[in-house]
Write an enzyme that holds these catalytic residues in place. Structure first.
Site, PDB file in Angstrom:
ATOM      1  N   SER A  46     -58.369 -22.434  -2.121  1.00  0.00           N
ATOM      2  CA  SER A  46     -57.041 -21.898  -1.824  1.00  0.00           C
ATOM      3  C   SER A  46     -56.052 -22.340  -2.889  1.00  0.00           C
ATOM      4  O   SER A  46     -56.376 -23.142  -3.771  1.00  0.00           O
ATOM      5  CB  SER A  46     -56.568 -22.371  -0.439  1.00  0.00           C
ATOM      6  OG  SER A  46     -56.438 -23.783  -0.415  1.00  0.00           O
ATOM      7  N   LEU A  81     -53.649 -23.164  -5.899  1.00  0.00           N
ATOM      8  CA  LEU A  81     -53.769 -23.133  -7.354  1.00  0.00           C
ATOM      9  C   LEU A  81     -55.215 -22.948  -7.787  1.00  0.00           C
ATOM     10  O   LEU A  81     -55.504 -22.232  -8.749  1.00  0.00           O
ATOM     11  CB  LEU A  81     -53.207 -24.421  -7.959  1.00  0.00           C
ATOM     12  CG  LEU A  81     -51.760 -24.788  -7.597  1.00  0.00           C
ATOM     13  CD1 LEU A  81     -51.372 -26.107  -8.254  1.00  0.00           C
ATOM     14  CD2 LEU A  81     -50.802 -23.683  -8.007  1.00  0.00           C
ATOM     15  N   ASP A 134     -64.844 -27.603  -2.490  1.00  0.00           N
ATOM     16  CA  ASP A 134     -63.745 -27.746  -1.531  1.00  0.00           C
ATOM     17  C   ASP A 134     -64.298 -28.248  -0.212  1.00  0.00           C
ATOM     18  O   ASP A 134     -65.512 -28.176   0.030  1.00  0.00           O
ATOM     19  CB  ASP A 134     -63.029 -26.401  -1.320  1.00  0.00           C
ATOM     20  CG  ASP A 134     -61.555 -26.561  -0.964  1.00  0.00           C
ATOM     21  OD1 ASP A 134     -61.260 -27.138   0.107  1.00  0.00           O
ATOM     22  OD2 ASP A 134     -60.691 -26.141  -1.755  1.00  0.00           O
ATOM     23  N   VAL A 176     -64.360 -35.171  -2.898  1.00  0.00           N
ATOM     24  CA  VAL A 176     -64.307 -35.797  -4.217  1.00  0.00           C
ATOM     25  C   VAL A 176     -64.227 -37.320  -4.153  1.00  0.00           C
ATOM     26  O   VAL A 176     -64.393 -37.995  -5.180  1.00  0.00           O
ATOM     27  CB  VAL A 176     -63.128 -35.256  -5.063  1.00  0.00           C
ATOM     28  CG1 VAL A 176     -63.306 -33.769  -5.325  1.00  0.00           C
ATOM     29  CG2 VAL A 176     -61.782 -35.559  -4.410  1.00  0.00           C
ATOM     30  N   CYS A 201     -58.337 -29.174  -9.185  1.00  0.00           N
ATOM     31  CA  CYS A 201     -57.189 -28.858  -8.329  1.00  0.00           C
ATOM     32  C   CYS A 201     -57.243 -29.579  -6.987  1.00  0.00           C
ATOM     33  O   CYS A 201     -56.299 -29.479  -6.200  1.00  0.00           O
ATOM     34  CB  CYS A 201     -57.107 -27.357  -8.078  1.00  0.00           C
ATOM     35  SG  CYS A 201     -56.650 -26.385  -9.537  1.00  0.00           S
ATOM     36  N   TYR A 245     -48.292 -40.814  -4.051  1.00  0.00           N
ATOM     37  CA  TYR A 245     -48.536 -39.526  -4.707  1.00  0.00           C
ATOM     38  C   TYR A 245     -48.154 -39.588  -6.179  1.00  0.00           C
ATOM     39  O   TYR A 245     -48.926 -39.173  -7.051  1.00  0.00           O
ATOM     40  CB  TYR A 245     -47.738 -38.440  -3.983  1.00  0.00           C
ATOM     41  CG  TYR A 245     -47.965 -37.048  -4.517  1.00  0.00           C
ATOM     42  CD1 TYR A 245     -49.188 -36.408  -4.322  1.00  0.00           C
ATOM     43  CD2 TYR A 245     -46.967 -36.366  -5.197  1.00  0.00           C
ATOM     44  CE1 TYR A 245     -49.406 -35.118  -4.803  1.00  0.00           C
ATOM     45  CE2 TYR A 245     -47.169 -35.087  -5.681  1.00  0.00           C
ATOM     46  CZ  TYR A 245     -48.388 -34.471  -5.479  1.00  0.00           C
ATOM     47  OH  TYR A 245     -48.610 -33.204  -5.964  1.00  0.00           O
ATOM     48  N   LYS A 269     -50.681 -39.203  -9.480  1.00  0.00           N
ATOM     49  CA  LYS A 269     -50.507 -38.155 -10.472  1.00  0.00           C
ATOM     50  C   LYS A 269     -50.133 -38.730 -11.837  1.00  0.00           C
ATOM     51  O   LYS A 269     -50.529 -38.190 -12.885  1.00  0.00           O
ATOM     52  CB  LYS A 269     -49.460 -37.146  -9.997  1.00  0.00           C
ATOM     53  CG  LYS A 269     -49.877 -36.372  -8.747  1.00  0.00           C
ATOM     54  CD  LYS A 269     -51.169 -35.587  -8.962  1.00  0.00           C
ATOM     55  CE  LYS A 269     -51.466 -34.654  -7.797  1.00  0.00           C
ATOM     56  NZ  LYS A 269     -52.704 -33.853  -8.021  1.00  0.00           N
ATOM     57  N   PHE A 303     -44.589 -25.100  -6.020  1.00  0.00           N
ATOM     58  CA  PHE A 303     -45.354 -23.857  -6.021  1.00  0.00           C
ATOM     59  C   PHE A 303     -45.587 -23.329  -4.608  1.00  0.00           C
ATOM     60  O   PHE A 303     -45.620 -24.091  -3.642  1.00  0.00           O
ATOM     61  CB  PHE A 303     -46.700 -24.070  -6.729  1.00  0.00           C
ATOM     62  CG  PHE A 303     -46.647 -23.809  -8.201  1.00  0.00           C
ATOM     63  CD1 PHE A 303     -47.250 -22.690  -8.746  1.00  0.00           C
ATOM     64  CD2 PHE A 303     -45.960 -24.663  -9.048  1.00  0.00           C
ATOM     65  CE1 PHE A 303     -47.186 -22.427 -10.109  1.00  0.00           C
ATOM     66  CE2 PHE A 303     -45.878 -24.424 -10.409  1.00  0.00           C
ATOM     67  CZ  PHE A 303     -46.503 -23.292 -10.941  1.00  0.00           C
ATOM     68  N   THR A 317     -47.839 -22.585  -2.354  1.00  0.00           N
ATOM     69  CA  THR A 317     -49.224 -22.877  -1.999  1.00  0.00           C
ATOM     70  C   THR A 317     -49.340 -23.004  -0.480  1.00  0.00           C
ATOM     71  O   THR A 317     -48.324 -22.991   0.228  1.00  0.00           O
ATOM     72  CB  THR A 317     -49.678 -24.188  -2.656  1.00  0.00           C
ATOM     73  OG1 THR A 317     -48.865 -25.252  -2.158  1.00  0.00           O
ATOM     74  CG2 THR A 317     -49.533 -24.107  -4.178  1.00  0.00           C
TER      75      THR A 317
END
Length: 260
Positions: A16, A18, A37, A59, A85, A166, A170, A199, A201
């Site tokens: 889903s 990006l 995913d 992951v 992503c 977060y 990143k 974005f 999303t």
């Protein structure tokens, strides 16, 4: 790197948002698509739509990632493209007062660590394993063996209140982009990172329209939410353009995030 049917790609978080937009953009060029995913229904449906293959992958789990690479490579061959992503976030202050009791409390370290494990360690795990596979390939005419695109966030540079975990995760992706590009440069594997702004999303899909409009209005120009296809377009250019390497690029309509 010329994008065509001789090339295979794996997109983590590709079911889903990006990731899905990038999978579709690459598939339009004929690239064979593998999707990692946790969203099994969406991932299987998109893989079927694109004639690709889906692997349910966490992951943060090495065995799960290994099994995913094995499944996808058996179906479409060794990937030359990896787009990372997969990621998540939370909003917790480093320390604050309980609204009901007034007592001080701090960010639970297990929740902090989970974000780091998914966004940073998970990204590195997939990069390392994908790059090792790319080393088995012969270079293309342009010298490329592979191209890797990571997803950071503008929060890496201007994180908001409650985004310590977060932003740290990143920022870690940003910090490792150039060293990894240097690690892999002699082997013809390029590495770049995109820092998306706000974005449109699935994370925002359930938000009231007024909230979505208010978020878009914060963007200097164009004053709207980013379209996942715009992310996919930049990801494809980073892959195609052989001189694009070791870069971190904001894709955010010139926004600079306020504290809250």
């Amino acid at each position: 790197m010329k994008l065509d049917s001789s090339i295979s790609a794996i997109i983590t978080g590709g079911a889903s948002g990006l990731g899905a937009a990038t999978a579709r953009a690459l598939a339009k060029q004929g690239v064979k698509i593998g999707i990692f995913d946790l969203q099994e229904d969406k991932g299987e449906a998109l893989a079927k739509e694109l004639g690709g293959v889906f692997a349910k992958v966490n992951v943060t789990d090495e065995a799960s990632v290994d099994a995913g690479f094995e499944k996808v490579r058996a179906a479409i061959g060794q990937e030359r493209i990896l787009v990372n992503c997969a990621g998540t976030g939370n909003a917790v202050k480093t320390a604050s007062r309980n609204k009901e009791t007034g007592k001080p409390e701090h960010f639970p370290l297990d929740k902090f660590n989970l974000i780091i494990q998914i966004n940073l360690v998970g990204t590195f795990r997939c990069i390392a394993k994908s790059a090792a596979g790319m080393l088995t390939l012969d270079p293309l005419e342009d010298g490329d063996r592979g191209a890797i695109v990571n997803t950071g966030s503008v929060a890496a540079q201007d994180g908001q209140i409650g985004q310590a975990a977060y932003s740290a995760s990143k920022a870690g992706v940003v910090g490792m982009t150039l060293p990894i590009a240097r690690d892999l440069s002699r082997e013809g594997i390029r590495v770049n990172t995109i820092l998306p702004g706000i974005f449109d999303t699935p994370l925002l899909a359930g938000a009231p329209e007024k909230v979505r409009q208010a978020l878009g209005a914060q963007v200097p120009y164009p004053s709207r939410l980013g379209n996942p296809d715009e992310y996919a377009s930049l990801a494809c250019e980073m892959i195609r353009n052989g001189y694009f390497n070791g870069e971190t690029v904001r894709l955010d309509g010139a926004i600079r995030m306020a504290p809250r």
